[in-house]
Design an enzyme around this catalytic site. Structure first.
Site, short mmCIF file in Angstrom:
data_model
loop_
_atom_site.label_atom_id
_atom_site.label_comp_id
_atom_site.label_asym_id
_atom_site.label_seq_id
_atom_site.Cartn_x
_atom_site.Cartn_y
_atom_site.Cartn_z
CG ASP A 1 -2.04 0.36 1.00
OD1 ASP A 1 -2.45 1.63 0.39
OD2 ASP A 1 -3.16 0.11 1.54
CG ASP B 1 -4.38 5.61 0.85
OD1 ASP B 1 -5.29 4.98 1.03
OD2 ASP B 1 -4.26 6.94 1.64
CD GLU C 1 -8.99 4.72 -1.65
OE1 GLU C 1 -9.79 4.69 -0.86
OE2 GLU C 1 -8.02 5.72 -1.31
CG HIS D 1 -9.05 -0.96 4.44
ND1 HIS D 1 -8.97 -0.82 3.13
CD2 HIS D 1 -8.61 0.24 4.88
CE1 HIS D 1 -8.33 0.23 2.81
NE2 HIS D 1 -7.95 0.87 3.92
CG ASP D 2 -11.23 2.56 3.52
OD1 ASP D 2 -10.95 2.42 4.71
OD2 ASP D 2 -10.78 3.04 2.78
#
Ligand code: ISL
Ligand code: CA
Length: 533
Positions: free
Chosen positions: A96, A197, A249, A318-319
């Site tokens: 990440d 990210d 993302e 995970h969000d």
């Protein structure tokens, strides 16, 4: 070459996957001990949520050292062992890459407080106005304003996320050079690429105030601007030296923006995570919920399938709250869990599965704010309280949308702590682990887990499921149907997103159904998914 067009990618949230030493926190040795599980599922790569050194204000999305492993998760040797052990099983590691901001504990930030240091311009610093006015009227992603005063430098710094996540200033070319070095550091260790990210908001064109919006005032000053494209092209040059992969993302992207970020001719990203299909049950931001209407969801998926030749396909991360209670049905837990897996694994694109999805894990069963950890939930609760929103309403909003819904420990078995830890888990284990856990599902040929493994194998066998074209056939109030075709090979997928039977006039040899049947007669049972040939 493009291995990522054939692979299934599995996201691990390290804190919640597997603890190996009883401190209640998932760790890298824990991940290594579970690699066989991933191999059995047939995943080609792991996207590892951040494992770098971090004070954990946002569980690792606030990095204080990009070249060190968070000691809670292990050591650099553990990390190298993970890369090697995964490789032995044909599994790549994707890190990440969080480069929109660093933790305020990062030494760049600490040195940046001194205006004379070489790090002085690594972040966005600005003066406030008279009477304590903030430098501009922007608002952040976590429900607060996005400026924090630093008494040492006597200026404000910008943070679009939590207070301790300071935005990096890419107007300073030194920052991008730092990032390139970080990429090389990890690529030299053998990682296959990066999940980037919030990568489409790196470049802020100016710090001027914007027209006020209901949420995220200021977005027009940083959403997918040319400066960001330029940064991505520069990073691509480094990535190309290693033939590395990237998925961005990308918040609030439209199909046009996505094409500009990951079109094959653009030489920027390989694919993006778009959000529109995850926003079908909300108005603009997730705190304004609306009823989930399957047709809106189908139309959105179809639009993205059509507008991009290739993209990431996902239903969980995970969000986001878990997919079964959101897009499926609690009552038809198993059926709808299987149906959603058919959707995730038969659309065109690279499927990303999130840990626990393969056993049908559900949202948390917490009853109190105190049980939550998520910095976003806590911030939003504070804001709601400030606006005198009653406690019951606050909890109803937060419990439905909190990111902790997807962050409870993985349910390996039916014991009290689900086989995740022997100690006190950092976030509560869901009590439903007695009914929903891997150990039980391993011994059950009809389980969600068995179904995932079987579908993943089908996807490996059938080129058409990976490389075939996508043609929508039907997107109604209940049924979503589409065809995948590659040369002579054709598969029809029909999915019933409802608690009632539904007509679906498709013919063909039955390849799969999540109900016991030998042939398809044109009627889908509740939450039935069929694949026909
Ligand atoms: O989860 C969200 C809203 O509830 C999103 O707005 C989310 O904040 C956004 O997608 C960015 O997410 C990424 O960056 C954040 C981090 O907290 C998330 O976990 C990460 O996925 C800041 O680094
Ligand atoms: Ca541990």
């Amino acid at each position: 070459m493009e291995w990522w067009k054939d692979a299934i990618i599995y996201q691990i949230y390290p804190r919640s996957f597997q603890d190996s030493n009883g401190d209640g926190i998932g760790d890298i040795p824990g991940i290594i001990s579970r690699l066989d599980h991933l191999q059995e599922l047939g995943v080609g790569a792991i996207w590892l949520s951040p494992v770098y050194k971090s004070p954990n204000a946002d569980n690792g999305y606030d990095i204080s050292d990009y070249r060190e492993i968070n000691p809670e998760y292990g050591t650099m040797e553990d990390m190298e062992r993970l890369i090697a052990e995964a490789a032995r099983r044909g599994i790549r590691i994707i890190m990440d890459l969080v480069i929109n901001h660093t933790s305020t504990d990062h030494y760049w930030f600490r040195r940046s407080r001194d205006r004379t240091s070489e790090y002085a311009d690594y972040y966005y610093w600005a003066h406030g106005g008279p009477d304590g006015a903030l430098p501009n009227n922007w608002t952040g992603f976590f429900g607060e304003d996005c400026w924090e005063f630093d008494p040492e430098r006597c200026e404000y710094y910008l943070h679009l996320f939590a207070k301790s996540q300071a935005d990096l200033n890419y107007h300073n070319p030194a920052v991008l050079e730092e990032v390139k070095d970080i990429l090389r550091f990890w690529l030299d260790k053998g990682v296959a690429g990066f999940r980037c990210d919030v990568i489409n908001i790196l470049w802020k064109d100016s710090l001027d105030s914007s027209k006020k919006r209901l949420a995220l005032t200021g977005l027009d000053h940083y959403l997918s601007l040319e400066g960001t494209h330029e940064i991505l092209r520069q990073l691509r040059a480094v990535l190309d030296e290693y033939n590395a992969f990237t998925v961005g993302e990308t918040v609030f992207v439209t199909p046009q923006m996505a094409r500009d970020l990951c079109g094959p001719d653009r030489r920027e990203l390989d694919m993006v995570f778009s959000f529109q299909h995850m926003e079908c049950d909300q108005y603009f931001i997730k705190w304004f919920k609306r009823k989930f209407r399957p047709k809106v969801f189908f139309d959105c998926l179809i639009q993205w399938q059509k507008e991009l030749d290739w993209n990431a396909v996902y239903l969980e991360n995970h969000d986001q709250p878990r997919s079964i209670p959101r897009f499926g049905s609690r009552k038809y837990w198993k059926e709808s869990g299987k149906l959603l897996s058919v959707l995730a694994l038969t659309l065109r694109g690279t499927p990303f599965l999130y840990q626990g999805q393969e056993i049908g894990m559900m949202d948390f069963d917490f009853t109190r704010m105190r049980q939550l950890n998520d910095v976003e939930s806590k911030n939003v609760e504070r804001v709601l309280r400030r606006f005198h929103v009653p406690r019951r309403l606050r909890w109803s909003l937060i419990s439905r949308t909190s990111r902790d819904n997807a962050r409870t420990p993985f349910q390996w078995d039916g014991s009290a702590k689900a086989g995740f830890t022997t100690g006190r888990p950092w976030l509560g284990v869901n009590h439903n682990c007695r009914e929903i856990n891997l150990a039980d599902q391993e011994g059950d040929a009809d389980s969600i887990w068995s179904w995932y493994k079987d579908l993943a194998a089908l996807r490996r066998e059938r080129d058409v499921l990976r490389r075939g074209d996508f043609t929508p056939l039907e997107a109604g109030r209940q049924v979503f149907a589409y065809r995948r075709a590659l040369g002579e090979e054709q598969l029809t997928v029909a999915l019933n997103f409802s608690n009632r039977p539904a007509r679906a006039d498709y013919r063909g040899k039955l390849v799969r159904s999540n109900y016991p049947r030998r042939s398809f007669d044109g009627t889908l049972q509740p939450w039935e998914a069929v694949i026909l040939e």
